[in-house]
Write an enzyme that holds these catalytic residues in place. Structure first.
Site, mmCIF file in Angstrom:
data_model
loop_
_atom_site.group_PDB
_atom_site.id
_atom_site.type_symbol
_atom_site.label_atom_id
_atom_site.label_comp_id
_atom_site.label_asym_id
_atom_site.label_seq_id
_atom_site.Cartn_x
_atom_site.Cartn_y
_atom_site.Cartn_z
ATOM 1 N NE ARG A 123 27.218 -24.821 13.489
ATOM 2 C CZ ARG A 123 26.836 -26.075 13.294
ATOM 3 N NH1 ARG A 123 26.946 -26.954 14.284
ATOM 4 N NH2 ARG A 123 26.358 -26.457 12.135
ATOM 5 C CE LYS A 145 41.034 -6.179 13.603
ATOM 6 N NZ LYS A 145 41.763 -5.180 12.796
ATOM 7 C CD GLU A 187 51.949 -3.968 14.682
ATOM 8 O OE1 GLU A 187 51.334 -3.028 15.204
ATOM 9 O OE2 GLU A 187 51.553 -4.567 13.671
ATOM 10 C CE LYS A 228 44.928 -5.348 19.243
ATOM 11 N NZ LYS A 228 45.611 -6.229 18.295
ATOM 12 C CD GLU A 238 39.477 -2.514 12.117
ATOM 13 O OE1 GLU A 238 39.549 -2.300 10.903
ATOM 14 O OE2 GLU A 238 40.264 -3.238 12.739
ATOM 15 N NE ARG A 242 40.553 -4.490 17.139
ATOM 16 C CZ ARG A 242 40.399 -5.723 17.598
ATOM 17 N NH1 ARG A 242 39.253 -6.080 18.155
ATOM 18 N NH2 ARG A 242 41.381 -6.607 17.517
ATOM 19 C CG ASN A 246 44.053 -1.627 11.016
ATOM 20 O OD1 ASN A 246 44.663 -2.662 11.226
ATOM 21 N ND2 ASN A 246 42.732 -1.546 11.066
ATOM 22 C CG HIS A 249 48.646 -2.325 10.022
ATOM 23 N ND1 HIS A 249 49.220 -1.467 10.938
ATOM 24 C CD2 HIS A 249 48.795 -3.572 10.527
ATOM 25 C CE1 HIS A 249 49.694 -2.184 11.956
ATOM 26 N NE2 HIS A 249 49.460 -3.450 11.730
ATOM 27 C CG HIS A 253 48.225 -5.333 5.707
ATOM 28 N ND1 HIS A 253 46.961 -5.308 6.241
ATOM 29 C CD2 HIS A 253 49.037 -5.780 6.697
ATOM 30 C CE1 HIS A 253 47.014 -5.717 7.492
ATOM 31 N NE2 HIS A 253 48.267 -6.007 7.786
ATOM 32 C CG HIS A 267 53.041 -7.484 10.217
ATOM 33 N ND1 HIS A 267 52.090 -7.061 9.311
ATOM 34 C CD2 HIS A 267 52.651 -6.984 11.423
ATOM 35 C CE1 HIS A 267 51.165 -6.347 9.937
ATOM 36 N NE2 HIS A 267 51.483 -6.284 11.220
#
Length: 368
Positions: A123, A145, A187, A228, A238, A242, A246, A249, A253, A267
């Site tokens: 956990r 993330k 990026e 960032k 997000e 935030r 993206n 993206h 994606h 990517h």
């Protein structure tokens, strides 16, 4: 050049991002205060391990830190349930406890997968990011993330799990292939495009120096991380700002999924195409000047990156299929596609007010 520190302020989850040369060689000294009973477990991939694992283990051993390692296959396909299970079971077999550390040594794939494994193991076990690609240093290693891909889309399974420390060693970027370095640059440029036109102008003048000038490279990495970190501090999970990270993206994606997460499209290459498409769509909708997308595309091409769908080798699904893939993106809310568009370079914003006819026209034009 000295080692620089960017602090990510998140209350009791705050951490430092250390940026500079020689950080793997001094990783033991950087990590020892976090290591509890001086036991860590390293998750890496075989390619990265061949370059950097021995140096990292030696640096940790010098501080009396035991550090067994798991070497996974390289590539985006590793971000899957099977390898997550493999990594998690291995960590359990190593008797990694909550007060121990998982070290993610690798690019974005390893950082995402090892961080997610740490988030679910017992956990929640702390982890340290040692990103070895330009893309991971400026983007995926910072912000918490973590996750894996689904056959239905990229990064659809995961959790927010902030690292305890990030060590961005500029020296390791010298082992990247030219293509991987360029992909990471996609990026870097994104940060200027979304919120800092002055930084984008600096990149236009200096981008080609980054591969050969460590001082310029460290400046670009540090500035990207600072941007960032500031956004993550203001919007960790997000809920608003935030999402600007993206930029490119939603398109990227979908294109990665359409190419099977293969080496047809890395990517960062997908992000470069996606950023150009975002500016093309913005210009078509009258949100920014017609010159902005041309400037974006010209810069990516000057850096050796693809800038349109037609630059991707091989066949691709039709536009309706690409739009359907966009519909699986995490940025969808209430069934509506959300895009990061721009009023100009450095002036990005989030919207779900996009006419599909404009989207289809931009996709068709980008195919060439």
């Amino acid at each position: 050049m000295s080692i620089e520190t960017v602090r990510v302020e998140l209350g009791d989850r705050s951490y430092d991002v250390r940026v500079g040369r020689g950080l793997i060689a001094r990783a033991g000294a950087e990590i020892v205060a976090l290591a509890g009973r001086r036991r860590v477990a390293i998750v890496t991939d075989r390619t990265v391990a061949s370059h950097h694992l021995a140096d990292l283990q030696a640096a940790l051993a010098a501080q009396g830190i035991d550090a067994p390692a798991l070497e996974l296959p390289p590539g985006e396909a590793t971000k899957c349930w099977a390898e997550l299970g493999h990594a998690t079971e291995w960590l359990i077999a190593q008797r990694i406890e909550r007060k121990d550390l998982v070290i993610a040594l690798g690019g974005g794939v390893i950082g995402d997968l090892a961080g997610f494994a740490g988030s679910v193991l017992r956990r929640g076990v702390r982890f340290v990011q040692i990103p070895t690609s330009l893309l991971a240093q400026v983007d995926s290693s910072v912000g918490g993330k973590t996750g894996i891909n689904s056959p239905q889309g990229k990064n659809l399974i995961g959790a927010f799990h902030q690292p305890a420390l990030v060590l961005a060693d500029i020296d390791v970027l010298g082992t990247l292939t030219p293509r991987d370095f360029r992909a990471g640059y996609g990026e870097v440029a994104k940060y200027g495009l979304l919120g800092d036109e002055n930084f984008f102008e600096w990149l236009e003048a200096n981008g080609l120096r980054l591969a050969s000038d460590p001082e310029a490279l460290q400046r670009a990495v540090r500035h990207s991380i600072q941007m960032k970190a500031g956004i993550v501090e203001r919007d960790e999970t997000e809920q608003g700002e935030r999402a600007l990270l993206n930029l490119g993206h939603t398109f990227g994606h979908a294109l990665e999924s359409a190419t099977g997460y293969s080496d047809r499209l890395l990517h960062g290459e997908g992000v470069a195409i996606g950023c150009t498409l975002a500016f093309e769509l913005s210009a078509r909708m009258g949100l920014c000047s017609q010159e902005s997308p041309s400037r974006v595309a010209a810069h990516f091409r000057a850096m050796g990156l693809p800038a349109c769908i037609g630059d991707i080798p091989g066949d691709l699904p039709d536009d309706e299929a690409l739009i359907a893939l966009m519909g699986q993106d995490k940025k969808v809310q209430d069934g509506k596609l959300r895009f990061i568009l721009a009023h100009g370079i450095g002036r990005a914003f989030v919207t779900d007010q996009v006419d599909l006819s404009d989207l289809r026209a931009v996709l068709a034009q980008s195919r060439g």
